[in-house]
Design a protein around this motif. Sequence first.
Motif, PDB file in Angstrom:
ATOM      1  N   ALA A  32      -9.994  -4.969   0.353  1.00 28.30           N
ATOM      2  CA  ALA A  32      -9.001  -5.078  -0.589  1.00 28.30           C
ATOM      3  C   ALA A  32      -9.321  -3.865  -1.583  1.00 28.30           C
ATOM      4  O   ALA A  32      -8.289  -3.250  -2.031  1.00 28.30           O
ATOM      5  N   ALA A  33     -10.549  -3.911  -2.253  1.00 24.10           N
ATOM      6  CA  ALA A  33     -11.024  -2.983  -3.291  1.00 24.10           C
ATOM      7  C   ALA A  33     -10.916  -1.487  -2.835  1.00 24.10           C
ATOM      8  O   ALA A  33     -10.439  -0.607  -3.459  1.00 24.10           O
ATOM      9  N   LEU A  34     -11.390  -1.509  -1.597  1.00 23.42           N
ATOM     10  CA  LEU A  34     -11.444  -0.130  -1.184  1.00 23.42           C
ATOM     11  C   LEU A  34     -10.235   0.607  -0.937  1.00 23.42           C
ATOM     12  O   LEU A  34     -10.083   1.796  -1.280  1.00 23.42           O
ATOM     13  N   ASP A  35      -9.166  -0.109  -0.570  1.00 22.75           N
ATOM     14  CA  ASP A  35      -7.699   0.359  -0.257  1.00 22.75           C
ATOM     15  C   ASP A  35      -7.141   0.856  -1.719  1.00 22.75           C
ATOM     16  O   ASP A  35      -5.994   1.452  -1.736  1.00 22.75           O
ATOM     17  N   ASN A  36      -7.917   0.781  -2.885  1.00 23.23           N
ATOM     18  CA  ASN A  36      -7.308   1.053  -4.027  1.00 23.23           C
ATOM     19  C   ASN A  36      -7.337   2.853  -4.159  1.00 23.23           C
ATOM     20  O   ASN A  36      -6.429   3.499  -4.457  1.00 23.23           O
ATOM     21  N   LEU A  37      -8.439   3.366  -3.480  1.00 23.39           N
ATOM     22  CA  LEU A  37      -8.757   4.577  -3.741  1.00 23.39           C
ATOM     23  C   LEU A  37      -8.981   5.244  -2.296  1.00 23.39           C
ATOM     24  O   LEU A  37      -8.971   6.730  -2.096  1.00 23.39           O
ATOM     25  N   VAL A  38      -9.020   4.688  -1.229  1.00 24.21           N
ATOM     26  CA  VAL A  38      -9.290   5.117   0.036  1.00 24.21           C
ATOM     27  C   VAL A  38      -8.167   6.244   0.483  1.00 24.21           C
ATOM     28  O   VAL A  38      -8.777   7.300   1.335  1.00 24.21           O
ATOM     29  N   VAL A  39      -7.180   6.341   0.018  1.00 24.83           N
ATOM     30  CA  VAL A  39      -5.989   7.140   0.511  1.00 24.83           C
ATOM     31  C   VAL A  39      -5.982   8.457  -0.208  1.00 24.83           C
ATOM     32  O   VAL A  39      -5.707   9.578   0.336  1.00 24.83           O
ATOM     33  N   THR A  40      -6.576   8.752  -1.350  1.00 22.35           N
ATOM     34  CA  THR A  40      -6.586   9.705  -2.106  1.00 22.35           C
ATOM     35  C   THR A  40      -6.903  10.822  -1.482  1.00 22.35           C
ATOM     36  O   THR A  40      -6.260  11.975  -1.573  1.00 22.35           O
ATOM     37  N   THR A  41      -8.096  11.046  -0.900  1.00 25.71           N
ATOM     38  CA  THR A  41      -8.672  12.119  -0.115  1.00 25.71           C
ATOM     39  C   THR A  41      -8.221  12.687   1.211  1.00 25.71           C
ATOM     40  O   THR A  41      -8.215  13.665   1.817  1.00 25.71           O
ATOM     41  N   ALA A  42      -7.107  11.448   1.673  1.00 23.92           N
ATOM     42  CA  ALA A  42      -6.195  11.740   2.881  1.00 23.92           C
ATOM     43  C   ALA A  42      -5.121  12.333   2.769  1.00 23.92           C
ATOM     44  O   ALA A  42      -4.098  12.467   3.690  1.00 23.92           O
ATOM     45  N   LEU A  43      -4.517  12.472   1.426  1.00 24.74           N
ATOM     46  CA  LEU A  43      -3.104  12.880   1.215  1.00 24.74           C
ATOM     47  C   LEU A  43      -2.808  14.125   1.992  1.00 24.74           C
ATOM     48  O   LEU A  43      -1.679  14.280   2.634  1.00 24.74           O
ATOM     49  N   PRO A  44      -3.481  15.104   1.751  1.00 23.77           N
ATOM     50  CA  PRO A  44      -3.221  16.380   2.340  1.00 23.77           C
ATOM     51  C   PRO A  44      -2.866  16.314   3.917  1.00 23.77           C
ATOM     52  O   PRO A  44      -1.838  16.693   4.392  1.00 23.77           O
ATOM     53  N   ALA A  45      -3.791  15.376   4.564  1.00 24.02           N
ATOM     54  CA  ALA A  45      -3.704  15.391   6.049  1.00 24.02           C
ATOM     55  C   ALA A  45      -2.367  14.376   6.375  1.00 24.02           C
ATOM     56  O   ALA A  45      -1.678  14.690   7.369  1.00 24.02           O
ATOM     57  N   ILE A  46      -2.159  13.637   5.434  1.00 25.46           N
ATOM     58  CA  ILE A  46      -0.853  12.593   5.632  1.00 25.46           C
ATOM     59  C   ILE A  46       0.402  13.647   5.580  1.00 25.46           C
ATOM     60  O   ILE A  46       1.210  13.230   6.301  1.00 25.46           O
ATOM     61  N   ARG A  47       0.376  14.275   4.597  1.00 24.32           N
ATOM     62  CA  ARG A  47       1.499  15.282   4.465  1.00 24.32           C
ATOM     63  C   ARG A  47       1.736  16.090   5.425  1.00 24.32           C
ATOM     64  O   ARG A  47       2.912  16.419   5.690  1.00 24.32           O
ATOM     65  N   GLU A  48       0.636  16.678   6.071  1.00 23.29           N
ATOM     66  CA  GLU A  48       0.675  17.561   7.105  1.00 23.29           C
ATOM     67  C   GLU A  48       1.237  17.049   8.273  1.00 23.29           C
ATOM     68  O   GLU A  48       2.176  17.598   9.015  1.00 23.29           O
TER      69      GLU A  48
END
Length: 494
Positions: A32-48
Amino acid sequence: MHAQDTDTDTDTRLRGPAVWALVLTGVASFMAALDNLVVTTALPAIREDLGGRLEDLEWTVNAYTLTFAVLLLFGSALGDRFGRRRLFTVGLAVFTAASAAAALSPGIDALIAARAVQGVGAAVMMPLTLTLLTAAVPAARRGMALGIYGAVTGLAVASGPLIGGSLTEHISWQWIFWLNVPIGLAVIPLARLRLAESTVPGARLDVTGTLLVSGGLFGIVYALVNANSEGWTSAPVLTGLIAGTALVAAFVRHGFVHPDPMLPMRLFRDRGFLGINLAGLLMFLGMFGSIFLLSQFLQGVAGYSPTEAGLRMLPWTGMPMIVAPLAGILSDRIGGRPVVAAGLAFQALGLGWFAAILSADVSYAAQLPPLILSGIGMALYFAPAANVLMSTVAVADQGKASGTNNALREVGGALGVAVLASVFSAQGGYETPQAFTDGTVPALWIGAGAVAVAAALALLVPRRTPKTAPAAPSSPAGRAPGAPAAVDKVPAAG
């Protein structure tokens, strides 16, 4: 084998439930705590991959944070009313299913919806982890157990960008969500078999209070996380701040006048409860905001990849694994207050040191001392903070206390990102490395100041022993001493 009425045999039997509770709640808390910030560095790949506007990418982060923050208190109340183990399992199942839905999302809107449902599951699951663990561990060993729990949670919060960046860079962004699925599927049946059930006799759901605090926190957090994109004086942000503040004020009044409120405001009359909660809010304000900027500094100014930046943050983020268990044992011997206060002071000094040395061409060697000092400070805080919190309330109020503390931390994290990012925007920008540095330095000073105030507030916590219920004449086998005065059941399988 039948239980024998001897102290030695009783002590032996108590170790098993306590260990299982520590493992299961620690794993769930980490996810639960990990998912607070785990997405931040993946945002460029998600957008692409999925497309979407900048606002859509922001909501992939904010949808989780908002639902998590506004439903934490309600999740705790549900556990008190319908059974903490039962609702912990339900929350974990919702979180696991939503993680799979996020990984399978065909578009950005579906991903945002899955992230919101993830937040719902985490809000039900997260506050109950602390209550279940406190009930299962004997009071004499609680500081060490909660120290390990705090280390796991703190590491998850701080390592989110590293894990997200590594999975995205070396596999795919979907794996930041797939990672939760096998873990959740393994923990769900074990929780049913190995955790004791408990409820609060006569507990009722405070629907009015839930609506007031949920609406109020939603308005405030929504305004804070959108202030940078829409402007502090924009109609949505001002409406969120004003309406949210009004609803929270109504919730506070409700807590004083209602005969059985979800969060009795009498708890805040306790100096220790007030101090440790305000300290937690300010700690997360300074920590979240600073990590948000420093992780970008290492990538945008120093030129590291997301994984490389995360690795260079390990002297800070990895320190809880080393220091926090030792700090938990130390807190058992000298008390949690001095350990928490020292940790917050070290964190404030580390952030201030960063602000003093930061420049566009600063070497990594120069960053190591403040990284290490900040890591030690974070570990010293996380280790005994949970035990200090639980020692300020009666056992029947521990679920409410846990939900309150987690909600205030989430609000503090959102406030930290909003405030420090606003300072950054006013003093610098993304145009050049020097502009980024010019904006980051004053923001770090603000973060250091917030954590320094938190250290002072931690000293409000008086020296005391945990508030426990009177000992019952007898207790069923497998029930830990100090467990809540509740309806307890022995696990279905030993």
